[in-house]
Design a protein around this motif. Structure first.
Motif, PDB file in Angstrom:
ATOM      1  N   UNK A 113     -98.336  33.718  24.166  1.00 32.75           N
ATOM      2  CA  UNK A 113     -97.548  34.669  24.535  1.00 32.75           C
ATOM      3  C   UNK A 113     -97.702  35.238  26.058  1.00 32.75           C
ATOM      4  N   UNK A 114     -96.701  35.736  26.750  1.00 31.62           N
ATOM      5  CA  UNK A 114     -97.078  36.355  28.066  1.00 31.62           C
ATOM      6  C   UNK A 114     -96.520  37.783  27.900  1.00 31.62           C
ATOM      7  N   UNK A 115     -96.739  38.656  28.840  1.00 33.09           N
ATOM      8  CA  UNK A 115     -96.589  39.949  28.634  1.00 33.09           C
ATOM      9  C   UNK A 115     -94.956  40.453  28.456  1.00 33.09           C
ATOM     10  N   UNK A 116     -93.965  39.557  28.787  1.00 36.94           N
ATOM     11  CA  UNK A 116     -92.623  40.013  28.457  1.00 36.94           C
ATOM     12  C   UNK A 116     -91.706  38.858  28.768  1.00 36.94           C
ATOM     13  N   UNK A 117     -90.525  38.726  28.219  1.00 37.94           N
ATOM     14  CA  UNK A 117     -89.621  37.681  28.203  1.00 37.94           C
ATOM     15  C   UNK A 117     -89.324  37.318  29.737  1.00 37.94           C
ATOM     16  N   UNK A 118     -89.129  38.436  30.801  1.00 42.97           N
ATOM     17  CA  UNK A 118     -88.786  38.188  32.084  1.00 42.97           C
ATOM     18  C   UNK A 118     -89.885  37.579  32.878  1.00 42.97           C
ATOM     19  N   UNK A 119     -91.217  37.821  32.597  1.00 43.36           N
ATOM     20  CA  UNK A 119     -92.298  37.288  33.253  1.00 43.36           C
ATOM     21  C   UNK A 119     -92.497  35.793  32.905  1.00 43.36           C
ATOM     22  N   UNK A 120     -92.015  35.256  31.387  1.00 38.10           N
ATOM     23  CA  UNK A 120     -92.239  34.058  31.122  1.00 38.10           C
ATOM     24  C   UNK A 120     -91.021  33.101  32.054  1.00 38.10           C
ATOM     25  N   UNK A 121     -89.771  33.854  31.947  1.00 40.15           N
ATOM     26  CA  UNK A 121     -88.717  33.206  32.752  1.00 40.15           C
ATOM     27  C   UNK A 121     -89.152  32.801  34.238  1.00 40.15           C
ATOM     28  N   UNK A 122     -89.583  34.029  34.793  1.00 43.15           N
ATOM     29  CA  UNK A 122     -89.900  33.987  36.247  1.00 43.15           C
ATOM     30  C   UNK A 122     -90.897  32.881  36.509  1.00 43.15           C
ATOM     31  N   UNK A 123     -91.825  32.715  35.679  1.00 46.77           N
ATOM     32  CA  UNK A 123     -92.910  31.622  35.792  1.00 46.77           C
ATOM     33  C   UNK A 123     -92.460  30.212  35.773  1.00 46.77           C
ATOM     34  N   UNK A 124     -91.422  30.342  34.608  1.00 47.79           N
ATOM     35  CA  UNK A 124     -90.866  29.005  34.423  1.00 47.79           C
ATOM     36  C   UNK A 124     -89.995  28.531  35.617  1.00 47.79           C
ATOM     37  N   UNK A 125     -89.211  29.286  35.988  1.00 47.40           N
ATOM     38  CA  UNK A 125     -88.117  29.199  37.117  1.00 47.40           C
ATOM     39  C   UNK A 125     -88.662  28.548  38.266  1.00 47.40           C
ATOM     40  N   UNK A 126     -90.239  29.415  38.591  1.00 43.62           N
ATOM     41  CA  UNK A 126     -90.760  29.148  40.179  1.00 43.62           C
ATOM     42  C   UNK A 126     -91.805  28.039  39.776  1.00 43.62           C
ATOM     43  N   UNK A 127     -91.977  27.319  38.539  1.00 43.82           N
ATOM     44  CA  UNK A 127     -93.116  26.242  38.708  1.00 43.82           C
ATOM     45  C   UNK A 127     -92.155  25.094  37.995  1.00 43.82           C
ATOM     46  N   UNK A 128     -92.272  25.004  36.514  1.00 41.41           N
ATOM     47  CA  UNK A 128     -91.752  23.692  35.809  1.00 41.41           C
ATOM     48  C   UNK A 128     -90.266  23.551  35.738  1.00 41.41           C
ATOM     49  N   UNK A 129     -89.427  24.514  36.130  1.00 39.43           N
ATOM     50  CA  UNK A 129     -88.088  24.763  36.039  1.00 39.43           C
ATOM     51  C   UNK A 129     -87.611  23.600  36.522  1.00 39.43           C
ATOM     52  N   UNK A 130     -87.786  23.066  37.961  1.00 39.52           N
ATOM     53  CA  UNK A 130     -87.219  21.986  38.577  1.00 39.52           C
ATOM     54  C   UNK A 130     -87.340  20.758  37.883  1.00 39.52           C
ATOM     55  N   UNK A 131     -88.262  20.504  37.238  1.00 35.79           N
ATOM     56  CA  UNK A 131     -88.618  19.240  36.467  1.00 35.79           C
ATOM     57  C   UNK A 131     -87.488  19.079  35.236  1.00 35.79           C
ATOM     58  N   UNK A 132     -86.985  20.295  34.876  1.00 36.18           N
ATOM     59  CA  UNK A 132     -86.091  20.300  33.803  1.00 36.18           C
ATOM     60  C   UNK A 132     -84.546  20.742  34.191  1.00 36.18           C
ATOM     61  N   UNK A 133     -84.303  21.072  35.549  1.00 34.06           N
ATOM     62  CA  UNK A 133     -83.072  21.479  35.779  1.00 34.06           C
ATOM     63  C   UNK A 133     -82.510  20.654  37.245  1.00 34.06           C
ATOM     64  N   UNK A 134     -83.471  20.494  38.025  1.00 33.05           N
ATOM     65  CA  UNK A 134     -83.183  20.138  39.438  1.00 33.05           C
ATOM     66  C   UNK A 134     -82.886  18.680  39.380  1.00 33.05           C
ATOM     67  N   UNK A 135     -81.478  18.356  39.989  1.00 38.09           N
ATOM     68  CA  UNK A 135     -80.938  17.014  39.938  1.00 38.09           C
ATOM     69  C   UNK A 135     -81.704  16.244  40.947  1.00 38.09           C
TER      70      UNK A 135
END
Length: 259
Positions: A113-135
Protein backbone atom coordinates in the motif's frame (compact mmCIF):
# COMPACT_ATOMS: atom_id res chain seq x y z
CA UNK A 1 22.26 3.97 -0.15
CA UNK A 2 20.08 1.36 -1.86
CA UNK A 3 20.59 0.68 -5.56
CA UNK A 4 17.91 2.38 -7.64
CA UNK A 5 17.53 -0.22 -10.40
CA UNK A 6 15.66 -3.48 -10.38
CA UNK A 7 18.17 -5.31 -12.52
CA UNK A 8 21.37 -4.45 -10.68
CA UNK A 9 20.67 -5.63 -7.15
CA UNK A 10 23.49 -7.81 -5.77
CA UNK A 11 21.85 -9.57 -2.84
CA UNK A 12 22.83 -13.12 -1.98
CA UNK A 13 19.53 -14.95 -1.67
CA UNK A 14 18.86 -17.33 1.20
CA UNK A 15 18.15 -20.94 0.25
CA UNK A 16 15.65 -23.29 1.84
CA UNK A 17 15.36 -27.09 1.62
CA UNK A 18 12.13 -26.64 -0.33
CA UNK A 19 13.70 -24.57 -3.11
CA UNK A 20 12.73 -27.15 -5.70
CA UNK A 21 9.03 -27.03 -4.86
CA UNK A 22 7.15 -25.69 -7.88
CA UNK A 23 4.54 -23.81 -5.88
CA UNK A 24 3.89 -20.14 -5.26
CA UNK A 25 4.45 -19.49 -1.58
CA UNK A 26 3.95 -15.71 -1.58
CA UNK A 27 1.58 -13.68 -3.76
CA UNK A 28 1.48 -9.90 -3.94
CA UNK A 29 -2.01 -8.44 -4.33
CA UNK A 30 -0.89 -4.79 -4.38
CA UNK A 31 -1.15 -2.75 -7.58
CA UNK A 32 1.88 -1.41 -9.40
CA UNK A 33 3.47 1.74 -7.93
CA UNK A 34 3.07 0.45 -4.36
CA UNK A 35 6.65 -0.72 -3.88
CA UNK A 36 6.25 -3.98 -5.76
CA UNK A 37 9.72 -3.86 -7.32
CA UNK A 38 11.28 -3.37 -3.90
CA UNK A 39 9.16 -6.22 -2.56
CA UNK A 40 10.31 -8.47 -5.41
CA UNK A 41 13.94 -7.98 -4.48
CA UNK A 42 13.19 -8.38 -0.78
CA UNK A 43 11.36 -11.68 -1.35
CA UNK A 44 14.22 -13.02 -3.44
CA UNK A 45 16.65 -11.98 -0.72
CA UNK A 46 14.56 -13.91 1.81
CA UNK A 47 14.60 -17.08 -0.29
CA UNK A 48 11.27 -16.78 -2.08
CA UNK A 49 12.70 -16.42 -5.57
CA UNK A 50 12.38 -16.40 -8.46
CA UNK A 51 9.69 -13.75 -8.04
CA UNK A 52 7.37 -12.95 -10.93
CA UNK A 53 6.94 -9.26 -11.77
CA UNK A 54 5.56 -7.22 -14.66
CA UNK A 55 9.10 -7.01 -16.03
CA UNK A 56 8.88 -10.72 -16.86
CA UNK A 57 6.56 -9.83 -19.72
CA UNK A 58 9.39 -7.99 -21.50
CA UNK A 59 11.26 -11.25 -22.11
CA UNK A 60 8.32 -13.68 -22.08
CA UNK A 61 5.74 -12.37 -24.56
CA UNK A 62 3.73 -15.60 -24.36
CA UNK A 63 2.80 -14.59 -20.81
CA UNK A 64 1.33 -11.31 -22.09
CA UNK A 65 -0.91 -13.31 -24.41
CA UNK A 66 -2.04 -15.67 -21.63
CA UNK A 67 -2.75 -12.84 -19.17
CA UNK A 68 -4.69 -10.96 -21.86
CA UNK A 69 -6.76 -14.05 -22.56
CA UNK A 70 -7.36 -14.43 -18.82
CA UNK A 71 -8.77 -10.90 -18.73
CA UNK A 72 -11.21 -12.05 -21.43
CA UNK A 73 -12.33 -14.86 -19.17
CA UNK A 74 -10.44 -17.70 -20.85
CA UNK A 75 -9.54 -20.67 -18.69
CA UNK A 76 -5.97 -20.40 -17.40
CA UNK A 77 -3.65 -23.09 -16.04
CA UNK A 78 -2.17 -21.03 -13.23
CA UNK A 79 0.11 -23.82 -12.06
CA UNK A 80 1.65 -24.10 -15.50
CA UNK A 81 1.90 -20.32 -15.94
CA UNK A 82 3.58 -19.85 -12.55
CA UNK A 83 5.80 -22.90 -12.84
CA UNK A 84 9.28 -22.14 -11.57
CA UNK A 85 8.27 -19.12 -9.46
CA UNK A 86 8.11 -19.20 -5.66
CA UNK A 87 6.58 -15.75 -5.35
CA UNK A 88 4.81 -13.23 -7.58
CA UNK A 89 4.00 -9.52 -7.25
CA UNK A 90 2.82 -6.48 -9.23
CA UNK A 91 0.45 -6.34 -12.18
CA UNK A 92 -0.71 -8.61 -13.75
CA UNK A 93 -0.50 -10.91 -10.71
CA UNK A 94 -2.40 -8.47 -8.48
CA UNK A 95 -5.34 -8.43 -10.90
CA UNK A 96 -5.78 -12.20 -10.62
CA UNK A 97 -5.39 -12.56 -6.86
CA UNK A 98 -8.74 -14.38 -6.58
CA UNK A 99 -7.82 -16.99 -9.16
CA UNK A 100 -4.36 -17.42 -7.65
CA UNK A 101 -5.86 -17.78 -4.18
CA UNK A 102 -7.94 -20.69 -5.48
CA UNK A 103 -5.00 -22.23 -7.34
CA UNK A 104 -2.53 -21.83 -4.45
CA UNK A 105 -4.61 -21.96 -1.23
CA UNK A 106 -1.54 -22.35 1.00
CA UNK A 107 0.19 -19.23 -0.31
CA UNK A 108 0.56 -16.13 1.85
CA UNK A 109 -0.67 -12.81 0.46
CA UNK A 110 0.93 -9.38 0.75
CA UNK A 111 -1.05 -6.25 -0.04
CA UNK A 112 1.45 -3.46 -0.65
CA UNK A 113 0.00 0.00 0.00
CA UNK A 114 0.84 3.69 -0.30
CA UNK A 115 -0.06 6.51 2.05
CA UNK A 116 -3.25 7.43 0.19
CA UNK A 117 -5.37 6.79 -2.91
CA UNK A 118 -4.31 10.15 -4.34
CA UNK A 119 -0.59 9.47 -3.91
CA UNK A 120 -0.95 6.13 -5.68
CA UNK A 121 -2.79 7.68 -8.63
CA UNK A 122 -0.32 10.54 -8.91
CA UNK A 123 2.55 8.05 -9.10
CA UNK A 124 0.66 5.82 -11.54
CA UNK A 125 -0.30 8.73 -13.81
CA UNK A 126 3.22 10.15 -13.93
CA UNK A 127 5.06 6.86 -14.52
CA UNK A 128 3.40 3.71 -15.90
CA UNK A 129 0.15 5.42 -16.88
CA UNK A 130 1.21 6.03 -20.51
CA UNK A 131 1.81 2.31 -20.97
CA UNK A 132 -1.86 1.77 -20.20
CA UNK A 133 -3.56 4.81 -21.72
CA UNK A 134 -1.38 6.74 -24.21
CA UNK A 135 -2.22 5.85 -27.81
CA UNK A 136 1.05 7.43 -28.99
CA UNK A 137 3.02 5.14 -26.69
CA UNK A 138 1.14 2.17 -28.16
CA UNK A 139 1.92 3.33 -31.70
CA UNK A 140 5.58 3.87 -30.79
CA UNK A 141 6.12 0.35 -29.42
CA UNK A 142 3.87 -1.43 -31.93
CA UNK A 143 6.71 -2.73 -34.15
CA UNK A 144 8.37 -4.41 -31.12
CA UNK A 145 6.41 -7.58 -30.43
CA UNK A 146 7.21 -8.00 -26.71
CA UNK A 147 6.32 -4.40 -25.92
CA UNK A 148 3.24 -4.46 -28.16
CA UNK A 149 1.82 -7.53 -26.42
CA UNK A 150 2.49 -6.06 -22.99
CA UNK A 151 0.80 -2.83 -24.04
CA UNK A 152 -2.23 -4.71 -25.38
CA UNK A 153 -2.63 -6.32 -21.96
CA UNK A 154 -2.34 -3.04 -20.04
CA UNK A 155 -4.78 -1.23 -22.34
CA UNK A 156 -7.31 -4.04 -21.88
CA UNK A 157 -6.74 -3.80 -18.12
CA UNK A 158 -7.65 -0.11 -18.19
CA UNK A 159 -10.92 -0.98 -19.94
CA UNK A 160 -11.62 -3.50 -17.18
CA UNK A 161 -10.97 -0.84 -14.52
CA UNK A 162 -13.37 1.56 -16.25
CA UNK A 163 -15.98 -1.20 -16.39
CA UNK A 164 -15.47 -2.30 -12.77
CA UNK A 165 -14.72 1.02 -11.06
CA UNK A 166 -16.11 3.64 -13.43
CA UNK A 167 -12.80 5.44 -13.93
CA UNK A 168 -9.03 5.24 -14.04
CA UNK A 169 -8.32 7.31 -10.98
CA UNK A 170 -7.65 7.17 -7.24
CA UNK A 171 -10.81 5.10 -6.72
CA UNK A 172 -9.21 2.13 -8.50
CA UNK A 173 -6.61 1.81 -5.77
CA UNK A 174 -9.01 2.13 -2.85
CA UNK A 175 -11.63 -0.27 -4.22
CA UNK A 176 -9.07 -2.85 -5.27
CA UNK A 177 -7.49 -2.87 -1.83
CA UNK A 178 -10.87 -3.07 -0.11
CA UNK A 179 -11.78 -6.12 -2.20
CA UNK A 180 -8.50 -7.85 -1.40
CA UNK A 181 -8.95 -7.27 2.34
CA UNK A 182 -12.52 -8.52 2.19
CA UNK A 183 -11.76 -11.68 0.23
CA UNK A 184 -8.35 -12.77 1.56
CA UNK A 185 -9.31 -13.21 5.18
CA UNK A 186 -6.31 -15.29 6.31
CA UNK A 187 -2.58 -15.08 5.66
CA UNK A 188 -2.73 -11.45 4.51
CA UNK A 189 -0.14 -8.81 5.34
CA UNK A 190 -0.99 -5.18 4.62
CA UNK A 191 2.46 -3.77 4.02
CA UNK A 192 4.00 -0.39 3.27
CA UNK A 193 7.58 -0.87 2.12
CA UNK A 194 8.54 2.08 4.33
CA UNK A 195 8.07 -0.32 7.26
CA UNK A 196 11.15 -2.27 6.20
CA UNK A 197 12.14 -5.83 7.01
CA UNK A 198 10.52 -6.47 10.39
CA UNK A 199 6.81 -6.90 9.55
CA UNK A 200 7.61 -8.75 6.32
CA UNK A 201 9.99 -11.21 7.99
CA UNK A 202 7.62 -11.79 10.90
CA UNK A 203 4.80 -12.55 8.49
CA UNK A 204 6.92 -14.97 6.44
CA UNK A 205 8.55 -16.45 9.55
CA UNK A 206 12.11 -15.87 8.37
CA UNK A 207 15.08 -14.10 10.01
CA UNK A 208 15.64 -10.41 9.38
CA UNK A 209 18.70 -9.89 7.10
CA UNK A 210 21.60 -8.39 8.99
CA UNK A 211 23.33 -5.24 7.80
CA UNK A 212 21.16 -5.11 4.67
CA UNK A 213 18.89 -2.10 4.04
CA UNK A 214 15.44 -2.83 2.70
CA UNK A 215 15.44 -2.47 -1.11
CA UNK A 216 14.34 0.87 -2.55
CA UNK A 217 14.03 0.70 -6.33
CA UNK A 218 12.05 2.01 -9.31
CA UNK A 219 11.32 5.49 -8.00
CA UNK A 220 9.34 7.89 -10.17
CA UNK A 221 12.38 9.44 -11.85
CA UNK A 222 13.76 6.03 -12.80
CA UNK A 223 10.41 4.92 -14.24
CA UNK A 224 10.05 8.12 -16.27
CA UNK A 225 13.51 7.58 -17.77
CA UNK A 226 12.62 3.97 -18.56
CA UNK A 227 9.36 4.91 -20.31
CA UNK A 228 11.13 7.68 -22.24
CA UNK A 229 13.81 5.21 -23.35
CA UNK A 230 11.21 2.71 -24.52
CA UNK A 231 9.43 5.42 -26.53
CA UNK A 232 12.74 6.39 -28.12
CA UNK A 233 13.48 2.80 -29.09
CA UNK A 234 9.99 2.48 -30.58
CA UNK A 235 10.20 5.61 -32.70
CA UNK A 236 13.72 4.68 -33.81
CA UNK A 237 12.40 1.30 -34.92
CA UNK A 238 9.65 3.04 -36.94
CA UNK A 239 12.28 5.30 -38.55
CA UNK A 240 14.35 2.28 -39.58
CA UNK A 241 11.25 0.58 -41.01
CA UNK A 242 10.42 3.69 -43.07
CA UNK A 243 14.01 3.93 -44.34
CA UNK A 244 14.00 0.27 -45.39
CA UNK A 245 10.65 0.69 -47.16
CA UNK A 246 11.85 3.85 -48.92
CA UNK A 247 15.07 2.13 -50.06
CA UNK A 248 13.06 -0.89 -51.21
CA UNK A 249 10.67 1.26 -53.22
CA UNK A 250 13.55 3.16 -54.80
CA UNK A 251 15.31 -0.08 -55.69
CA UNK A 252 12.18 -1.63 -57.23
CA UNK A 253 11.41 1.56 -59.11
CA UNK A 254 14.92 1.69 -60.51
CA UNK A 255 14.78 -1.97 -61.47
CA UNK A 256 11.49 -1.46 -63.30
CA UNK A 257 12.89 1.52 -65.17
CA UNK A 258 15.92 -0.54 -66.15
CA UNK A 259 13.68 -3.26 -67.60
Amino acid sequence: MADNTLENHQFQTRKFDSDNAEQLRVIGAGLGRTGTSSLKIALEKLGFGPCHHMTELFSKPRQSIIFTQALDGCETDWHELMKGYRSAVDIPIAIFYKELHQAFPKAKFILTVRDSDEKWYESFKNTIGPVCTDIFYFIAVYPIRNLRLQCIFTRKLVKKWIHDYGEVGPKVYGLHNAQVIKEIKKELLIFNVKEGWEPLCQFLDVPIPKDTPFPNVNDAKHMKRLIFGIRAIGWTTWALIIVVIAVGIKFISGFVDFI
